[in-house]
Design an enzyme around this catalytic site. Sequence first.
Site, PDB file in Angstrom:
ATOM      1  N   HIS A 132     -36.670   6.327 -12.655  1.00 14.38           N
ATOM      2  CA  HIS A 132     -36.548   5.306 -13.907  1.00 14.38           C
ATOM      3  C   HIS A 132     -37.809   4.377 -13.711  1.00 14.38           C
ATOM      4  CE1 HIS A 132     -34.363   2.705 -10.960  1.00 14.38           C
ATOM      5  NE2 HIS A 132     -35.155   1.628 -11.523  1.00 14.38           N
ATOM      6  N   ASP A 162     -31.621  10.192  -9.573  1.00 11.46           N
ATOM      7  CA  ASP A 162     -32.722   9.092  -9.882  1.00 11.46           C
ATOM      8  C   ASP A 162     -33.798   8.855  -8.847  1.00 11.46           C
ATOM      9  OD1 ASP A 162     -33.839   7.010 -11.254  1.00 11.46           O
ATOM     10  OD2 ASP A 162     -32.802   5.415 -10.330  1.00 11.46           O
ATOM     11  N   SER A 236     -36.769  -1.270  -7.240  1.00 15.60           N
ATOM     12  CA  SER A 236     -36.492  -0.046  -7.400  1.00 15.60           C
ATOM     13  C   SER A 236     -37.437   0.902  -6.822  1.00 15.60           C
ATOM     14  CB  SER A 236     -36.311   0.162  -8.929  1.00 15.60           C
ATOM     15  OG  SER A 236     -35.365  -0.757  -9.385  1.00 15.60           O
TER      16      SER A 236
END
Length: 492
Positions: A132, A162, A236
């Site tokens: 992402h 992911d 992230s």
Amino acid sequence: MSRINAAVIRVAPAQQTGKCWAALLLVSVLVSVFWSQSVQARGLPDFTELVEENSSAVVNISTTSEPTSEGSRFQGLPFDERQLEQLPPFLQDFFSGPQSPFGESPRQLQPQRSMGSGFIVSTDGYVLTNNHVVEGADEVIVRLNDRREFQATIVGTDPRSDMAVLKIENAEDLPVVKVGSSRDLRVGEWVFAIGSPFGFDYTVTAGIVSALGRSLPSENYVPFIQTDVAINPGNSGGPLFNLDGDVVGINSQIYTRSGGFMGVSFAIPIDDAMNVFKQLRDKGSVARGWLGVLIQEVNRDLAESFGLKRPRGALIAEVMQGSPAQQGGLQSGDIVLEYNSDPVRLSSDLPPLVGRTPVGESARLTVLRGGREVSLDVTIGRLPEDGEAESAPEVGDSGAPPQDSLGLAVEPLTSDMASAAGVQGGVLVTRTGPGPAAEAGIRPQDIITEINRDQVRSVEDFRKATGKLPSNRAVSVRIVRQGRAIYLVMKP
């Protein structure tokens, strides 16, 4: 003499008292020092050296996505932007001004920029991060701690985990992290993260491992590491380290109601991440193991109805046609208790175990069937790209009132209905009323295929099965609802 002796007698206790106080003070200082060192060693680690050793291999990732003309002001209009410029000014304002009713103009759309973290895993420039972070990016820039910047290419992505793999070229003396093993993690041990929350580069946060093997609704094939390490937007893709300085996870998600950190964060285990990395690097895609079953959790009532002493395992609600599970002899109603000797405590334990099994390998499953444990060998297939089950079409309501003590009315299932629902037989629930069926969650339009482990292929089978149900004991009912099979618990 008496006065001198008296003075000596008075002075001697004072000297001894002073020595005692000095000794006590020394002991107190030593205890304080040793206690503080003990507390620091046991519960308050010093992260300074670990951060200095590992921060150089952590990178900041910034992406740019060019705007598209989808949904612009020119959709459905008989001219483009060049022709717009040839129109009179008042018409240009009408079609592209702030108050225009036709949407945004392409010249008003701005590039979208985002930021995340990552880390270098090889001296030839491979970088791991989250999918992402780079999804939809037209340009990816990787910035190192020494302020070097490189344009990176996206080697491959895996939305299911992911994960994304990047590559930077023409870089020398690249620092790399030390990859550890997430299998060795224990709940309660210290971990720390390095990343760029809100764009603040190389921010360090620390905490403990809160839980292992967490399953999230959006990620069935990742047994997440749960921590209380502060993770925020920008973290992230960054690494999660243990106290040996080894990367044990990739920070990926948080649970939040405010948009910021609330004490619950999730990281991808590094063992799973490195498996995905190697496949993306070598093949450009990820092949996961596939069993071909629909499963559900075993709760207390289901455990009772299947003869389990306590809830455990993964209940197979449906076996897909032509799947490895069908070829291996698995049946609906089986409860998977072990997979290759690994215990299956929760239904969420099974997908990661299957997913990391190499395609084509055989797996030994221990299942509970008919009250006894059975071992089966199943050759694992490859997970399809789209495994969505087809939804069954809506069927009519006969309008008949409930006809039995369970509080439901049924009618025969036509061959067309059975074909559309993907079942071999069953009865259609036309109406429910007050009673055990409604309390169990059975609804009109459900197809009942099994009651208390007895197959139901017709109305006659249904009557036989319900006629011998025990009272005041939980029994399982298998239904198919909109193409998906589930087990419910009914107490007659």
